[in-house]
Motif scaffolding. Structure first.
Motif, PDB file in Angstrom:
ATOM      1  N   VAL A  55       0.842  -1.204   0.000  1.00  0.00           N
ATOM      2  CA  VAL A  55       0.000   0.000   0.000  1.00  0.00           C
ATOM      3  C   VAL A  55       0.877   1.254   0.000  1.00  0.00           C
ATOM      4  O   VAL A  55       0.673   2.186  -0.787  1.00  0.00           O
ATOM      5  N   SER A  58       2.447   1.833  -3.395  1.00  0.00           N
ATOM      6  CA  SER A  58       1.537   2.473  -4.355  1.00  0.00           C
ATOM      7  C   SER A  58       1.448   3.968  -4.115  1.00  0.00           C
ATOM      8  O   SER A  58       1.415   4.766  -5.056  1.00  0.00           O
ATOM      9  N   TRP A  59       1.459   4.363  -2.843  1.00  0.00           N
ATOM     10  CA  TRP A  59       1.273   5.779  -2.525  1.00  0.00           C
ATOM     11  C   TRP A  59       2.523   6.611  -2.762  1.00  0.00           C
ATOM     12  O   TRP A  59       2.448   7.841  -2.759  1.00  0.00           O
ATOM     13  N   VAL A 224      -7.787   5.215  -2.275  1.00  0.00           N
ATOM     14  CA  VAL A 224      -7.567   4.358  -1.111  1.00  0.00           C
ATOM     15  C   VAL A 224      -8.226   3.000  -1.341  1.00  0.00           C
ATOM     16  O   VAL A 224      -7.625   1.939  -1.078  1.00  0.00           O
ATOM     17  N   SER A 227      -6.223   1.079  -4.175  1.00  0.00           N
ATOM     18  CA  SER A 227      -4.863   0.678  -3.825  1.00  0.00           C
ATOM     19  C   SER A 227      -4.827  -0.339  -2.689  1.00  0.00           C
ATOM     20  O   SER A 227      -3.926  -1.181  -2.627  1.00  0.00           O
ATOM     21  N   GLN A 228      -5.805  -0.286  -1.782  1.00  0.00           N
ATOM     22  CA  GLN A 228      -5.771  -1.149  -0.609  1.00  0.00           C
ATOM     23  C   GLN A 228      -6.665  -2.369  -0.763  1.00  0.00           C
ATOM     24  O   GLN A 228      -6.444  -3.388  -0.094  1.00  0.00           O
ATOM     25  N   THR A 231      -5.033  -5.706  -1.438  1.00  0.00           N
ATOM     26  CA  THR A 231      -4.141  -6.211  -0.391  1.00  0.00           C
ATOM     27  C   THR A 231      -4.907  -6.659   0.843  1.00  0.00           C
ATOM     28  O   THR A 231      -4.671  -7.749   1.379  1.00  0.00           O
ATOM     29  N   THR A 232      -5.835  -5.836   1.309  1.00  0.00           N
ATOM     30  CA  THR A 232      -6.547  -6.139   2.555  1.00  0.00           C
ATOM     31  C   THR A 232      -7.913  -6.761   2.324  1.00  0.00           C
ATOM     32  O   THR A 232      -8.552  -7.200   3.279  1.00  0.00           O
ATOM     33  N   THR A 424      -3.309  -2.474  -9.050  1.00  0.00           N
ATOM     34  CA  THR A 424      -4.160  -3.446  -8.359  1.00  0.00           C
ATOM     35  C   THR A 424      -4.399  -4.672  -9.232  1.00  0.00           C
ATOM     36  O   THR A 424      -4.300  -5.812  -8.765  1.00  0.00           O
TER      37      THR A 424
END
Length: 498
Positions: A55, A58-59, A224, A227-228, A231-232, A424
């Motif tokens: 994450v 990516s940011w 957000v 991008s997240q 992963t989560t 992603t």
């Protein structure tokens, strides 16, 4: 005869100044463009060097892009009131100072903060660049001026991955940021000497804080989530909150912008079909092509095990193709309708993306890959000056800044959404435990068997980009029915005053 000679002399002086101004703008464009394209190649080294999670990785890119989008309109409006010269040179100074701090950042959090500061300076520059060029050049030379301006970005694309890859391999990733500093100093000194002081409009400064906050909430929430989520998980509360923020902020933003006297985005601009078509085409065009360098850089490092310098050299032909086609398109625009050129250029990029989608695999021969990449570059280089000319050539001088800022905001939104979505998608087919190894380039060493899943992710990403390119073609074709643009000689009568 004397009066005619005087007019010709004034025109020569104006053209001479326009080209000198263009040299300042192109130098600054090189600086910001190299910053973006070099980090696309250096990203795996940065992630590995700072031990950043997926994450945060990516940011490193998204923080810059989100800030850039958010501030674009603000600085476009501010420049119309306070003066483009002051805004432009301030942007050069801010970007250079932030690059120095970013090169020394000890952890990923501080690096992201410095990237936000970099983006602030870049927004001051980019929001005013095309407006400065458009105001300085006579109408008959506008296509050429914009073509060379856009070619500077293509040159940055060419130098960025190559120089960034070599510098990262030989000196370390920090120097990819520090290289901006000497370029920025030269640009600032040259701009102080060349750029004329333009009288301020005298218009009182009116801002739209609610609109700016809604842009951050809406677009930031979307980023957000994108991008997240991979992963989560898409049911993660943070991801859900991001989606809700976007869904709520978008309609509220439109309502606010229709009611406030000085909106961050003048929705009424879209009543003019030329502007509406140009904004939509710019967004779709950017969505379809921007992430190619980023994705291919990751492909060569993560899939084929190349070093950053090798990956940078391998993507070099894309930028070469763009830098060839961009000024060429600017010249052709003297005889061909801008919207026609935009549709043709988008079709070329679409062909390249389809070819790349078909041939990409773990062991695809380089000549096949680079053929597709070159075709994409040819279409990309020609599209930007064509679409920009179609939008800006009939805009009144006092609306150039805000109209150009809207154009750039649409393109920048395409950049940030494209980056988030494609990063992603490429890792989505992989187990969650392996996704972090994509961005640091180590997945081939950690789990070679996962490469087939990674290739599937690349195909998803390129497939989405091909769809965006097809929509861009359709939008540009529809725009041919609404635009008033005609070949250059017919529009050479009226100059654009700055």
């Amino acid at each position: 005869m004397t009066r005619a000679a005087g007019l010709r002399s004034d025109e020569r002086d104006r053209i001479r100044y326009a080209w000198r101004l263009l040299s300042v703008v192109c130098l600054a464009s090189l600086m910001t463009g190299i910053n973006v394209s070099s980090l696309n190649i250096a990203l795996p080294a940065i992630v590995d060097g700072l031990d950043a999670g997926p994450v945060a990785a990516s940011w490193i890119l998204l923080s810059f892009q989100l800030t850039h989008v958010t501030l674009m309109i603000f600085f476009g409006r501010l420049a119309d009131v306070l003066g483009r010269r002051t805004m432009y040179l301030t942007g050069v100074a801010v970007f250079s100072a932030a690059s120095l701090l970013a090169g020394a950042a000890p952890d990923v959090g501080l690096l992201i903060a410095c990237r936000v500061a970099q983006a602030t300076g870049a927004a001051m520059l980019i929001a005013n660049s095309a407006a400065l060029v458009t105001a300085a050049f006579p109408r008959r030379l506008l296509g050429q001026g914009l073509g060379f301006y856009m070619a500077s970005f293509s040159l940055a694309q060419m130098l960025g991955p190559t120089v960034g890859g070599l510098v990262t391999t030989e000196l370390g990733w920090r120097w990819t940021l520090l290289l901006n500093v000497p370029v920025g100093v030269v640009c600032l000194l040259w701009g102080l000497r060349v750029m004329e002081r333009v009288p301020r409009s005298g218009e009182p400064l009116r801002l739209d804080p609610a609109g700016n906050v809604l842009v951050v909430l809406g677009l930031g929430g979307l980023l957000v989530a994108l991008s997240q989520g991979g992963t989560t998980g898409w049911t993660d509360p943070v991801v859900i909150a991001g989606v809700v923020a976007f869904v709520v902020a978008l309609p509220v933003f439109l309502i606010v912008e229709l009611r406030v006297p000085f909106p961050v985005v003048d929705v009424h601009l879209f009543r003019e079909p030329v502007v509406g078509v140009g904004v939509l085409a710019g967004f779709l065009g950017t969505m379809s092509r921007f992430a190619v360098v980023l994705l291919m850089g990751l492909y060569f490092q993560a899939v084929q095990g190349d070093t950053p310098s090798e990956a940078g050299l391998k993507v070099l032909p894309l930028a070469v193709a763009s830098i060839v086609s961009s000024p060429g398109a600017g010249t052709v625009l003297r005889w061909v309708r801008a919207r026609t050129m935009a549709a043709a250029a988008s079709s070329v990029s679409l062909a390249g993306l389809v070819l790349l989608l078909v041939v990409i695999d773990v062991d695809t021969p380089y000549p096949l890959l680079i053929t597709a990449v070159v075709v994409i570059g040819l279409g990309s280089g020609a599209f930007i000056p064509a679409n920009s000319t179609a939008m800006l050539q009939d805009v009144p001088p006092d609306r150039l800044g805000i109209t150009n800022a809207v154009r750039l905001m649409a393109q920048s939104s395409g950049v940030v959404v494209s980056t988030a979505v494609t990063l992603t998608l490429i890792s989505l087919p992989l187990p969650a435990a392996l996704r972090g190894h994509v961005l640091d380039g180590s997945i081939a060493r950690v789990e070679p068997a996962a490469l087939d899943g990674l290739i599937t992710g690349f195909r998803w990403a390129f497939g989405l980009m091909a769809v965006m390119a097809a929509l861009c073609v359709l939008t540009s074709l529809v725009g041919r029915r609404t635009t008033r643009d005609v070949p250059g000689p017919a529009t050479a009568v009226t100059d654009v005053e700055g």
